[in-house]
Every structure is written in structure tokens, then in C-alpha cells.
Write an enzyme that holds these catalytic residues in place. Sequence first.
Site, PDB file in Angstrom:
ATOM      1  N   TYR A  34      10.137 123.770  33.411  1.00  0.00           N
ATOM      2  CA  TYR A  34      11.462 124.341  33.173  1.00  0.00           C
ATOM      3  C   TYR A  34      11.848 124.154  31.716  1.00  0.00           C
ATOM      4  O   TYR A  34      11.378 123.235  31.041  1.00  0.00           O
ATOM      5  CB  TYR A  34      12.527 123.659  34.037  1.00  0.00           C
ATOM      6  CG  TYR A  34      12.546 124.063  35.488  1.00  0.00           C
ATOM      7  CD1 TYR A  34      13.381 125.087  35.937  1.00  0.00           C
ATOM      8  CD2 TYR A  34      11.752 123.414  36.430  1.00  0.00           C
ATOM      9  CE1 TYR A  34      13.421 125.451  37.274  1.00  0.00           C
ATOM     10  CE2 TYR A  34      11.782 123.772  37.770  1.00  0.00           C
ATOM     11  CZ  TYR A  34      12.618 124.791  38.181  1.00  0.00           C
ATOM     12  OH  TYR A  34      12.655 125.154  39.508  1.00  0.00           O
ATOM     13  N   ASP A  47      18.516 128.094  41.848  1.00  0.00           N
ATOM     14  CA  ASP A  47      19.915 128.174  42.254  1.00  0.00           C
ATOM     15  C   ASP A  47      20.592 129.414  41.674  1.00  0.00           C
ATOM     16  O   ASP A  47      20.045 130.098  40.803  1.00  0.00           O
ATOM     17  CB  ASP A  47      20.671 126.929  41.797  1.00  0.00           C
ATOM     18  CG  ASP A  47      20.258 125.681  42.565  1.00  0.00           C
ATOM     19  OD1 ASP A  47      19.753 125.824  43.693  1.00  0.00           O
ATOM     20  OD2 ASP A  47      20.439 124.574  42.025  1.00  0.00           O
TER      21      ASP A  47
END
Length: 247
Positions: free
Chosen positions: A109, A51
Site C-alpha cells: 500500500y 474500504d
Amino acid sequence: MRYFFEVAYNGTNYHGWQIQQNATTIQQLIEEALSVILRTKIPIMGSGRTDTGVHCSQQYFHADLPENAAISNLRYKLNSFLPPDISINSICKVTDDAHARFTALSRSYEYRITQCKDPFLQNMSYFYPKSLDITTMNEAASLLVGKQDFESFSKVKTDVNNFVCDITEAQWVEKGDLLIFHITANRFLRGMVRAIVGTLLMVGKGKLRKEDFKKIIESKDRKEAGAAAPAAGLFLTAVKYPREIFP
């Protein structure tokens, strides 16, 4: 011939990975650079989407290049062409059926929080000076491990067929002034990591119990989970593939 490219980037100045109208993205700039250097349109496919404002220390994309492409100096040319906050770190040949997205075995992540104000970590972490119960946050995070439905942590408008992910790691680690959340899974839903982090912060502040966190997972309702943590603290750190795709 198909090649995998390893890329890293600081996402601060970009609207994420995927090409969008009227916005500058990582994919757009790389495709433009490849097409100029090789003098033909070269579409690329990433291992996933990040994003706006999200960073990446390791991501892969694949591209089918002409047989006469000069691979030996392509990395140098790309890095010369791309802005300083995007780096191509390696290029390697793969089998023709290898796919950067669908062949990936796992993604990892990190979400980075600093509890001490640090100007050098601006846009690279989430400044969160409030006291947190790390032990309870890790107890709640352990409930994420395994194969289950994570619709509670997915953005509402998404085109996936299901919300099932297999999480193999979910843990908070203190490293100096940083508090880092490590999470690894076979796949991630849109906004999933930031929603999980935002909800775990509520646990750390004592606003939710471990039992409440479990009920949120089971509810499969995004409205039950906490607000998403800011994008600046999120990093895609690793993508793993089967060895057999590398001839």
C-alpha cells in the site's frame, strides 16, 4: 478454467471492493459486467477488501470461466462495459488451485499526503499542511517491520483468527510535494494502514515519541493508537504471487 484479472480503480465513488446491500461496490459492477458478457452468473474472489473511498493501482481477482469463453477480447469488452474509473489491465490463466486471496505472498500500500493545496489531487491524497518531522516518523515506522501482533491498528469489529502480520517494508518518502508512506506485508488487518498512518502523524507532530509508538504496538489496544487517516490518501499498489501458479 480459472483466470486472474488485474484491476485498477479510483475508489472515490464506491463503497469499497466487497459487495454490500444498498451500496455500489467494485466487485458488484465487475460481477455484473462479466455475467452480462458471458451470459451466465460469474462470481469473483478478490485478493482483499478495500474500504469506501480507497483507491487501487493493482489488485487481482479470480474467476472460473466457461471453457468456451472468448478470452482474447474479454478485456476489451469488460472495459467497454465498466465505468471509466474501473479498468481491467490484464487477464491470465492460472492453475485451478490458485486463489486470489489465499495464494498471495504480499500486498503493498501507499498512503499519499500533500502539504500544498492541489485541486488536482483532491480525493486522491490527504491535504495535511502542518509541519512534520519525517526523520522521527521513519524511526517509528521502522518498529513496524517484522512479524508481530498489530491488534492496536485493527478495527475492533473484525472476524480474523489472529492479528499477526509480517511487515517487510514501512517507510516515508518525499516525492515533490507529496509525502508517501510505503508499506508491504503478507497480510493486512481491517483499517490497519490508515490507523498506522494516523498514529505516525502524531509522531511527526511531536505528540508521540518513538518510544510511545513502540508501547502502542505492544499494548494490542486500538484505543491507544491514533485516529485513522482519511480514506482518500490510501492506494493498494501491488499484490505478489508465486510464479508456479502461472502455467
